[in-house]
Design an enzyme around this catalytic site. Sequence first.
Site, PDB file in Angstrom:
ATOM      1  N   LYS A 114       0.858  -1.187   0.000  1.00 53.03           N
ATOM      2  CA  LYS A 114       0.000   0.000   0.000  1.00 53.03           C
ATOM      3  C   LYS A 114       0.893   1.235   0.000  1.00 53.03           C
ATOM      4  CE  LYS A 114      -4.462   0.918   0.043  1.00 53.03           C
ATOM      5  NZ  LYS A 114      -5.516   0.162  -0.658  1.00 53.03           N
ATOM      6  N   ASP A 154      -6.770   4.318  -5.177  1.00 51.31           N
ATOM      7  CA  ASP A 154      -7.439   4.210  -3.877  1.00 51.31           C
ATOM      8  C   ASP A 154      -8.130   5.560  -3.675  1.00 51.31           C
ATOM      9  OD1 ASP A 154      -7.546   2.298  -1.367  1.00 51.31           O
ATOM     10  OD2 ASP A 154      -7.149   4.258  -0.515  1.00 51.31           O
TER      11      ASP A 154
END
Length: 452
Positions: A114, A154
Amino acid sequence: MSHLPFEPEFEQAYKELVSTLESSTLFEKNPEYRKALEVVSIPERVIQFRVVWEDDSGKCQVNKGYRVQFNSALGPYKGGLRLHPTVNLSILKFLGFEQIFKNALTGLNMGGGKGGADFDPKGKSDNEIRKFCVAFMTELSKHIGADTDVPAGDINVGGREIGYMFGQYRRLRNQWEGVLTGKGLNWGGSLIRPEATGYGLVYYVDHMINYASGGKESFKGKKVALSGSGNVAQYAALKVIELGGTVVSLSDSKGSLIATEGKGFTPEDISQIAALKLKRQALTALEGHSYNYIEGARPWKHVGNVDVALPSATQNEVSQDEAEALIAAGCKFIAEGSNMGCTQEAIDAFENHRKSNKGSSIWYAPGKAANAGGVAVSGLEMAQNSQRLSWTNEEVDAKLAKIMKDCFENCLATAKEYITPAEGEFPSLVAGANVAGFKKVAAAMHDHGDWW
């Protein structure tokens, strides 16, 4: 974990995994996996860097950039990039940690990672967003690649931002490769990718409803409370409507829209909301509707009786008292479209109700299983890029539906094996998802000599 700096979001995700592993028979059957847990909870690599960019007035601006490359046992690191002022290492470690096991549950060859930056795109011009993305990718490009680390979008990273980043990567590396997913359809993107998380969430819950009702029920006639109004919520809402359900709420960071008198949101409403989101406008800008707008509130205590709840906004958006309100309102199914959408106390409330009320209880599904559709189609995008092919809508949707079906059945079977439910009790999907994902990653790490 006490020797680590205070990282509340990461510690919450870690404790949630550990509590379900401990309450299962996994460590009893495989005591050696305790060492795997110790190893897997530390990222393989954390990259932190400064991002210096020029705003429209010619001033120098600086932000903090990150990439957490958590685990590559099953494939290249895979996970989104988030641009938001709240981004910090704890949040990215929590998201990367969850991503490891979510990606494992898809059955595809993807590791977990991430990244992102504490950049706030709100109020920025297109030119400023482009300059930031170019500066961000200038550093990130040194650490990623189609067979190393494949980031995706995201929060606040959509097709525009992916395009700017992909262009800079291509210029710097002088190569076109599937290094990012969520790309434009005319330069390597996959059909169904924007819809994938929302569609996959609904496919997963449809299997829950089917199992709980012995094949007699589906979304048809169900009242569904949704939070959020971004990509996940929009497409989940459209799929619920398509399957015959009624969507009774949507929300944003400012408040909630609640349907009145049994009238649900229409596809036209969703289309208008999508247009507002593209302009970065709040739900208050929605015109010509008869919904109740409740400022500063999430929908859970205001939707009345519902059958299904799908938190699809952000982490920790369902608290213990909101969980109890949903149970009291007769909600039978809750599944996270967002990552770690429920607090641990909320999960405990759902799980306690599941155990004490047998077949008439609420049934909870965690995000690492229920919202895995997004990253699953990202994996399918990687496969298409590797083959230099593009699949049709129908092909991608069929593959997504099968992945979500297999994911549900894997969670269900693993829960029955490692946390034997009492007579008439629904198996624990949160425990099933955690054990199934962890087992797969731990076994691969053992084969690679990452622990022994």
